[in-house]
Motif scaffolding. Structure first.
Motif: not given
Ligand code: MG
Ligand code: ADP
Length: 703
Positions: A307, A401-402, A558
């Motif tokens: 992040t 993300d992801e 996350g």
């Molecule tokens: Mg993460």
């Protein structure tokens, strides 16, 4: 021009319209070339005749015998009728047994006539017999010897194919027909210098020997050459698309590292970056000044600190007066990113907004307007960001993300949001084994965060079984007394959602009894709750007001709450390996010793036992991903299902890592010197690539 690539299979002698249709539908064989590329999955050694006296427990696989039929008997009544024929050679006798098709066999065999038998002997009350062998008269056998098959090929065939004479033998006959007619028209696909340098046999010979191996040695040579060819052309295709893409797609220049980056880096970054984090930022900085659009996959195990990398990159984009967006797969994660990034940047005066499916319409309108007017620099959100109404003024950087949670098309939609495509960074904690990364994600550049921040203690993993609950409760109470917090996760699988939810609710009731207030506080969180309640539960846990948070897998990806140091997974046997690893990654984020407890029933399948074993054995995401690939096969790997790139004929994505890298290196070096394949010696590569990938498109459209 008629070639093997465009001549329909129907026109091969012995096929015709009806079989052609079956071959199209059942085997995706449309053309002559398709049939020649329909490889056997196995071979049976017919190069040797056994003596009957040699049959023993040691060689109870398929064997071939030669002898005369010395006796024929029909035994038993209607239902249990069987035909027993005795085969005799110079060394002994063995019974051959048929339970079906008795009439047919009766007509075919005669006493004292010579036959060739092929089958698998089994021991039956102290003596061997062979049931339902292949049986061929010696004359017939000698006739068919013009098809020389020391190894009989077996092909994948469906019931429908078998019924229409397209069993292994039928396919084999067609292949023989094809090869004997067209052998000299089979064109070489690899340059001559490959053949001499890598000692590959010619394509013609390889294709003949893959269908009709003349010896074990020839078969290996054929497989070797065709395996290379298979992966080499995939790599050529991927790398060539990449080159074309980079030539076509100009990218924004983001040369400046200015106020926002420097200010944050020097005064607000709460820790030292790891070397891996620094290296990745450098790699991406190079993309930012290359003039080409970046398409990069950032891999790093759970907790490796992806992040903050994305945040620093966004600051560079903002320093260059561009907007950025960060897309997360769940609302919880989007909220969390919004909170933590807002906190990180609170003194920097940067406009950040959050847009999800539940953003109220007035707020939404306001965000969309500001976005268009370039008044928002960072937009964080869920799938809601993809919608057409979301329009940026100057989008320079997209972070996903992801990424394994998103489909390929969903991602692509984000990069269409500008006339000039923004730089794209996709991040994942689900490590993709190297071999897959080189094929499925081969068109992306790859960066690795292969180091965890300092001071992390490895998570300790335990396996508890349901009837050790008392011991477990004692352990959890001890942890709470040390001021730690606990996640408890229940499986939630789509098909039985209501049942699973009941498990969670029942679990909640029983946890409240085992951990009564005060001092204990238990919270509960699941996907069916309304977003405000979800957020409230999350906040209570973040603030430490609840000690235990029961949840479904909504917290899987996350979520980052460093004080939570115990992850208890109920019914752990129902989770896949990568999911277990993701869940475990929710703890171990602070300086405290963290624990992951896998709770299961006491009866486990071999598969789930293996998964638990792997979890106890290692904390390394890459190792786990490799196990996962082995246990499940590549078809299930996150995000790769749609890609259709995993159906290999000969390549084994796990075992053939060396060949895959070899092919990639060769493909790379060729394209480096001859990107358009214009050199004469590379024309054969160009031509075959064209056939392969043109054909694919056509047929994908048909099916
Ligand atoms: Mg993460
Ligand atoms: P992931 O890679 O799984 O997304 P996160 O980005 O959520 O991991 O980071 C996990 C935790 O580690 C966060 O609390 C983050 O602030 C912290 N972190 C990140 N980088 C470092 C670092 N270099 N040193 C110490 N802590 C760090």
């Amino acid at each position: 021009m008629e070639t093997m690539f465009n001549t329909k299979i129907q026109y091969l002698k012995g096929v015709g319209a009806k079989r052609a249709e079956i071959l199209n539908k059942e085997a995706s064989v449309y053309t002559l070339h398709d049939l020649i590329m329909y490889f056997p999955y196995k071979y049976i050694d017919k190069s040797k005749f056994y003596n009957i006296s040699e049959i023993s427990n040691n060689n109870n696989s398929y064997i071939q015998l030669k002898g005369i039929i010395s006796d024929i008997q029909i035994i038993g009544n209607n239902r249990a009728r069987r035909l027993v024929a005795t085969l005799k050679d110079a060394t002994g006798t063995i019974d051959l047994v048929w339970f079906n098709g008795i009439k047919y066999i009766e007509n075919k065999i005669q006493i004292n006539k010579k036959f060739i038998i092929f089958g698998k002997p089994t021991l039956f009350s102290h003596s061997y017999n062979i049931s339902h062998p292949e049986i061929t008269s010696l004359e017939e056998f000698e006739e068919t010897q013009q098809i020389p098959i020391p190894f009989q090929p077996l092909y994948n065939t469906s019931e429908k194919m078998k019924k229409n004479g397209l069993d292994s033998k039928g396919i084999s006959k067609l292949c023989y027909q094809l090869l004997s007619t067209y052998y000299h028209q089979i064109e070489e696909t690899l340059p001559d210098y490959f053949l001499s340098k890598f000692k590959f046999i010619e394509r013609k010979s390889a294709l003949f020997n893959i269908h009709f191996p003349q010896s074990q040695q020839k078969l290996s040579e054929a497989q070797n050459r065709l395996k290379f060819e298979e992966m080499f052309f995939i790599q050529m295709h991927i790398l060539q698309s990449k080159i074309t893409h980079s030539i076509k797609s100009k990218g924004f220049l983001l040369p400046k590292v200015g106020f926002y980056f420097n200010e944050f880096y020097s005064h607000h970054l709460p820790f030292q970056l790891t070397n891996a984090q620094k290296r990745v930022i450098k790699e991406i900085r190079a993309d930012f000044i290359s003039g080409k659009q970046m398409n990069r996959l950032l891999q790093g195990d759970v907790g490796s600190g992806k992040t903050i990398i994305s945040l620093l990159l966004m600051l560079i984009a903002i320093d260059n007066e561009f907007q950025c967006c960060l897309m997360a797969p769940t609302e919880i994660l989007a909220n969390q990113h919004y909170d933590s990034i807002s906190l990180f940047l609170k003194e920097l005066n940067i406009n950040i907004a959050l847009l999800t499916g539940t953003t109220k319409s007035a707020k939404r309108k306001e965000i969309l307007t500001s976005l268009k007017e370039n008044k928002i620099s960072i937009l964080i959100g869920t799938h809601a960001l993809i919608e057409d109404t979301v329009m940026f003024n100057k989008l320079g950087l997209v972070i996903i993300d992801e990424q394994h949670r998103f489909g390929v098309e969903q991602r692509a939609k984000l990069w269409m949001k500008n006339e000039c495509p923004p730089h794209v960074l996709v991040m994942t904690a689900t490590p993709i084994p190297r071999t897959l990364a080189m094929t499925v994600y081969g068109d992306l550049d790859l960066s690795l965060v292969d180091e965890l921040p300092q001071g992390r203690k490895p998570i300790i993993t335990y396996h508890y079984n349901q009837n050790q609950r008392d011991k477990l409760i004692t352990f959890l109470k001890k942890q709470i007394s040390l001021k730690r917090q606990i996640y408890v996760v229940f499986p939630l699988i789509q098909e039985s959602e209501s049942l699973d939810l009941r498990n969670l609710i029942e679990g909640y009731e029983s946890f409240k009894i085992d951990f009564p207030p005060p001092p204990y506080q238990v919270g509960c969180l699941h996907g069916k709750m309304n977003p405000d309640d979800k957020e409230k539960e999350m906040q209570k846990f973040i603030k430490g007001e609840t000690n235990i948070l029961l949840a479904t897998t909504v917290i899987e990806v996350g979520v980052n709450i460093p004080n939570a140091s115990v992850m208890l997974i109920e019914n752990a046997e129902r989770f896949g390996l990568s999911q277990l690893h993701q869940l475990r990654g929710r703890v171990g984020r602070g300086a405290e010793q963290s624990y992951c407890i896998l709770l299961t029933g006491d009866k486990l399948t071999t598969e789930s036992k293996k998964r638990i074993q792997v979890m106890l054995q290692t904390n390394d995401g890459f190792e786990i991903a490799n196990f996962d690939l082995r246990l499940r096969g590549p078809g299930d790997m996150g995000g790769t299902k749609q890609s259709g790139m995993l159906e290999f004929k000969l390549i084994d994505i796990i075992k053939d890592e060396k060949i895959i890298s070899f092919c990639r290196d060769i493909a790379n070096s060729i394209l480096k010197n001859d990107p358009m394949l214009e050199k004469k010696e590379h024309h054969c590569i160009k031509a075959y690539l064209k056939h392969l990938y043109q054909k694919k498109n056509i047929y994908y459209k048909i099916s």
